[in-house]
Design a protein around this motif. Structure first.
Motif, PDB file in Angstrom:
ATOM      1  N   GLU A   1      64.959 116.281 124.675  1.00 34.19           N
ATOM      2  CA  GLU A   1      65.222 115.174 123.749  1.00 34.19           C
ATOM      3  C   GLU A   1      64.958 115.614 122.313  1.00 34.19           C
ATOM      4  O   GLU A   1      65.675 115.210 121.386  1.00 34.19           O
ATOM      5  CB  GLU A   1      64.374 113.965 124.121  1.00 34.19           C
ATOM      6  CG  GLU A   1      64.828 113.286 125.409  1.00 34.19           C
ATOM      7  CD  GLU A   1      64.008 112.048 125.745  1.00 34.19           C
ATOM      8  OE1 GLU A   1      62.965 111.814 125.099  1.00 34.19           O
ATOM      9  OE2 GLU A   1      64.418 111.314 126.664  1.00 34.19           O
TER      10      GLU A   1
ATOM     11  N   ILE B   1      58.099 106.467 126.787  1.00 32.65           N
ATOM     12  CA  ILE B   1      58.082 106.996 128.154  1.00 32.65           C
ATOM     13  C   ILE B   1      56.784 106.656 128.894  1.00 32.65           C
ATOM     14  O   ILE B   1      56.761 106.488 130.110  1.00 32.65           O
ATOM     15  CB  ILE B   1      58.318 108.525 128.146  1.00 32.65           C
ATOM     16  CG1 ILE B   1      58.580 109.026 129.568  1.00 32.65           C
ATOM     17  CG2 ILE B   1      57.175 109.266 127.477  1.00 32.65           C
ATOM     18  CD1 ILE B   1      59.033 110.470 129.614  1.00 32.65           C
TER      19      ILE B   1
ATOM     20  N   ARG C   1      55.260 103.929 129.015  1.00 35.66           N
ATOM     21  CA  ARG C   1      55.229 102.558 129.540  1.00 35.66           C
ATOM     22  C   ARG C   1      55.533 102.484 131.026  1.00 35.66           C
ATOM     23  O   ARG C   1      55.072 101.570 131.723  1.00 35.66           O
ATOM     24  CB  ARG C   1      56.213 101.681 128.755  1.00 35.66           C
ATOM     25  CG  ARG C   1      55.813 101.461 127.312  1.00 35.66           C
ATOM     26  CD  ARG C   1      56.824 100.656 126.551  1.00 35.66           C
ATOM     27  NE  ARG C   1      58.111 101.336 126.485  1.00 35.66           N
ATOM     28  CZ  ARG C   1      59.142 100.889 125.772  1.00 35.66           C
ATOM     29  NH1 ARG C   1      59.043  99.756 125.102  1.00 35.66           N
ATOM     30  NH2 ARG C   1      60.279 101.556 125.742  1.00 35.66           N
ATOM     31  N   LYS C   2      56.299 103.445 131.520  1.00 39.22           N
ATOM     32  CA  LYS C   2      56.684 103.449 132.930  1.00 39.22           C
ATOM     33  C   LYS C   2      55.467 103.468 133.848  1.00 39.22           C
ATOM     34  O   LYS C   2      55.454 102.813 134.903  1.00 39.22           O
ATOM     35  CB  LYS C   2      57.572 104.666 133.211  1.00 39.22           C
ATOM     36  CG  LYS C   2      58.038 104.771 134.648  1.00 39.22           C
ATOM     37  CD  LYS C   2      58.930 106.002 134.832  1.00 39.22           C
ATOM     38  CE  LYS C   2      59.374 106.142 136.280  1.00 39.22           C
ATOM     39  NZ  LYS C   2      60.218 107.354 136.482  1.00 39.22           N
TER      40      LYS C   2
ATOM     41  N   SER D   1      58.314 103.600 116.178  1.00 44.20           N
ATOM     42  CA  SER D   1      59.650 103.222 116.646  1.00 44.20           C
ATOM     43  C   SER D   1      60.486 102.586 115.541  1.00 44.20           C
ATOM     44  O   SER D   1      61.726 102.616 115.597  1.00 44.20           O
ATOM     45  CB  SER D   1      59.556 102.269 117.840  1.00 44.20           C
ATOM     46  OG  SER D   1      58.961 101.041 117.471  1.00 44.20           O
TER      47      SER D   1
ATOM     48  N   LYS E   1      68.053 102.936 120.648  1.00 37.26           N
ATOM     49  CA  LYS E   1      67.858 102.936 122.103  1.00 37.26           C
ATOM     50  C   LYS E   1      67.275 104.266 122.565  1.00 37.26           C
ATOM     51  O   LYS E   1      66.358 104.318 123.381  1.00 37.26           O
ATOM     52  CB  LYS E   1      69.180 102.671 122.803  1.00 37.26           C
ATOM     53  CG  LYS E   1      69.057 102.540 124.313  1.00 37.26           C
ATOM     54  CD  LYS E   1      70.402 102.189 124.941  1.00 37.26           C
ATOM     55  CE  LYS E   1      70.277 102.042 126.448  1.00 37.26           C
ATOM     56  NZ  LYS E   1      71.583 101.693 127.076  1.00 37.26           N
ATOM     57  N   PHE E   2      67.818 105.353 122.029  1.00 36.19           N
ATOM     58  CA  PHE E   2      67.330 106.689 122.366  1.00 36.19           C
ATOM     59  C   PHE E   2      65.863 106.830 121.980  1.00 36.19           C
ATOM     60  O   PHE E   2      65.047 107.322 122.754  1.00 36.19           O
ATOM     61  CB  PHE E   2      68.157 107.750 121.639  1.00 36.19           C
ATOM     62  CG  PHE E   2      67.616 109.147 121.775  1.00 36.19           C
ATOM     63  CD1 PHE E   2      67.942 109.933 122.866  1.00 36.19           C
ATOM     64  CD2 PHE E   2      66.763 109.677 120.812  1.00 36.19           C
ATOM     65  CE1 PHE E   2      67.442 111.221 122.997  1.00 36.19           C
ATOM     66  CE2 PHE E   2      66.249 110.958 120.929  1.00 36.19           C
ATOM     67  CZ  PHE E   2      66.601 111.734 122.030  1.00 36.19           C
ATOM     68  N   TYR E   3      65.509 106.386 120.775  1.00 36.64           N
ATOM     69  CA  TYR E   3      64.148 106.563 120.287  1.00 36.64           C
ATOM     70  C   TYR E   3      63.167 105.661 121.008  1.00 36.64           C
ATOM     71  O   TYR E   3      62.005 106.033 121.223  1.00 36.64           O
ATOM     72  CB  TYR E   3      64.083 106.328 118.769  1.00 36.64           C
ATOM     73  CG  TYR E   3      63.347 107.443 118.072  1.00 36.64           C
ATOM     74  CD1 TYR E   3      62.019 107.321 117.712  1.00 36.64           C
ATOM     75  CD2 TYR E   3      63.990 108.647 117.836  1.00 36.64           C
ATOM     76  CE1 TYR E   3      61.346 108.363 117.097  1.00 36.64           C
ATOM     77  CE2 TYR E   3      63.331 109.692 117.236  1.00 36.64           C
ATOM     78  CZ  TYR E   3      62.000 109.537 116.870  1.00 36.64           C
ATOM     79  OH  TYR E   3      61.328 110.582 116.284  1.00 36.64           O
ATOM     80  N   ASP E   4      63.623 104.477 121.386  1.00 38.06           N
ATOM     81  CA  ASP E   4      62.770 103.583 122.168  1.00 38.06           C
ATOM     82  C   ASP E   4      62.397 104.242 123.488  1.00 38.06           C
ATOM     83  O   ASP E   4      61.246 104.179 123.928  1.00 38.06           O
ATOM     84  CB  ASP E   4      63.496 102.262 122.425  1.00 38.06           C
ATOM     85  CG  ASP E   4      62.636 101.282 123.216  1.00 38.06           C
ATOM     86  OD1 ASP E   4      61.625 100.811 122.676  1.00 38.06           O
ATOM     87  OD2 ASP E   4      62.980 101.006 124.384  1.00 38.06           O
ATOM     88  N   ARG E   5      63.346 104.922 124.115  1.00 33.84           N
ATOM     89  CA  ARG E   5      63.074 105.621 125.369  1.00 33.84           C
ATOM     90  C   ARG E   5      62.187 106.849 125.130  1.00 33.84           C
ATOM     91  O   ARG E   5      61.259 107.116 125.891  1.00 33.84           O
ATOM     92  CB  ARG E   5      64.390 106.048 126.021  1.00 33.84           C
ATOM     93  CG  ARG E   5      64.211 106.732 127.388  1.00 33.84           C
ATOM     94  CD  ARG E   5      65.533 107.063 128.028  1.00 33.84           C
ATOM     95  NE  ARG E   5      66.232 108.135 127.319  1.00 33.84           N
ATOM     96  CZ  ARG E   5      67.330 107.968 126.602  1.00 33.84           C
ATOM     97  NH1 ARG E   5      67.867 106.768 126.491  1.00 33.84           N
ATOM     98  NH2 ARG E   5      67.914 108.984 125.994  1.00 33.84           N
ATOM     99  N   HIS E   6      62.462 107.574 124.060  1.00 36.36           N
ATOM    100  CA  HIS E   6      61.723 108.802 123.767  1.00 36.36           C
ATOM    101  C   HIS E   6      60.247 108.514 123.495  1.00 36.36           C
ATOM    102  O   HIS E   6      59.364 109.197 124.020  1.00 36.36           O
ATOM    103  CB  HIS E   6      62.356 109.504 122.562  1.00 36.36           C
ATOM    104  CG  HIS E   6      61.671 110.774 122.175  1.00 36.36           C
ATOM    105  ND1 HIS E   6      61.661 111.898 122.974  1.00 36.36           N
ATOM    106  CD2 HIS E   6      60.946 111.106 121.072  1.00 36.36           C
ATOM    107  CE1 HIS E   6      60.980 112.863 122.386  1.00 36.36           C
ATOM    108  NE2 HIS E   6      60.531 112.410 121.234  1.00 36.36           N
TER     109      HIS E   6
END
Length: 234
Positions: free
Chosen positions: A188, A216, A218-219, A92, A208-213
């Motif tokens: 993505e 995933i 973690r959900k 990240s 922010k985009f890469y943190d989500r990418h």
């Protein structure tokens, strides 16, 4: 011991072949955390001597995928949560920086290589067979590897690959258990490619985009821990 045995690649020596097949089986949970690795049995499976198998096991130990116990053999390493976090952290932090440097200046050679990879990702997902998840994750890793290579960071990729081994196993578990939307991940990847081609627009928040990418998994991580506690170690 049940292994998925792939064909030997051209010019691949015995050690490289044993290492690649064993690593693939560990990363796709065919060889489970804590499972014993019998080098004599593996040598028979691969039709090689024990020396290249032992060398492959040592290479996997260096990637924290195998634990070697003197006088008592080897086992597939348990997934360590701290190592998982380190892998996620490393990627990240590094990848957005590499992408920011490359954006708008990707060479034509890598434009073609990455486009080919993305087309293969889409094809694999459209086929929707029992090997789709394995095939997609291999292409996913290759996609990110190409970005490091395009940024002249091949040695960094090798370091990232080593530290991210536990992170990658959890991503695979998440895809199996939580039915991760791989098509969304592929989209993505296409967005990353688009930014590499044209450069970043003002409305694109890269971090922010890469943190989500990358995050995933973690959900559903708590569910993974509850369903597979035997796969994790302290």
């Amino acid at each position: 011991m049940k292994l998925r045995i792939s064909e030997r690649r051209k010019k691949e020596n015995n050690r490289e072949y044993a290492y690649r097949v064993l690593r693939d089986n560990i990363m796709t949970m065919q060889l489970l955390p804590g499972e014993t690795l019998n080098e004599a049995e593996l040598a028979e499976i691969f039709h090689v001597s024990r020396t290249p198998v032992h060398e492959a096991v040592i290479m996997l130990k260096e990637e924290m995928l195998v634990e070697v116990y003197p006088q008592s053999g080897s086992k597939v390493s348990y997934i360590n949560i701290n190592t998982l976090k380190e892998g996620y952290f490393m990627r990240s932090v590094l990848e957005p920086e590499i992408l920011a440097t490359l954006a708008g200046s990707l060479s034509q050679d890598y434009v073609e290589k990455i486009k080919e990879n993305l087309d293969l990702q889409k094809k694999v997902l459209e086929e929707k067979n029992e090997d789709s998840i394995d095939a997609f994750f291999k292409l996913d890793n290759k996609f990110h590897q190409l970005i490091y290579q395009a940024g002249n960071k091949s040695n960094v990729w090798r370091a990232v690959r080593r530290v991210s081994s536990h992170y990658d196993r959890v991503r695979y578990l998440d895809a199996i258990m939580s039915k991760t939307d791989l098509e969304a991940i592929q989209k993505e990847h296409e967005k990353i490619f688009h930014q590499l081609l044209i450069g970043y627009t003002e409305d694109f928040d890269l971090k922010k985009f890469y943190d989500r990418h990358l995050g995933i998994y973690r959900k559903n991580f708590q569910n993974i821990l509850e369903h597979y506690p035997e796969y994790f170690g302290i």
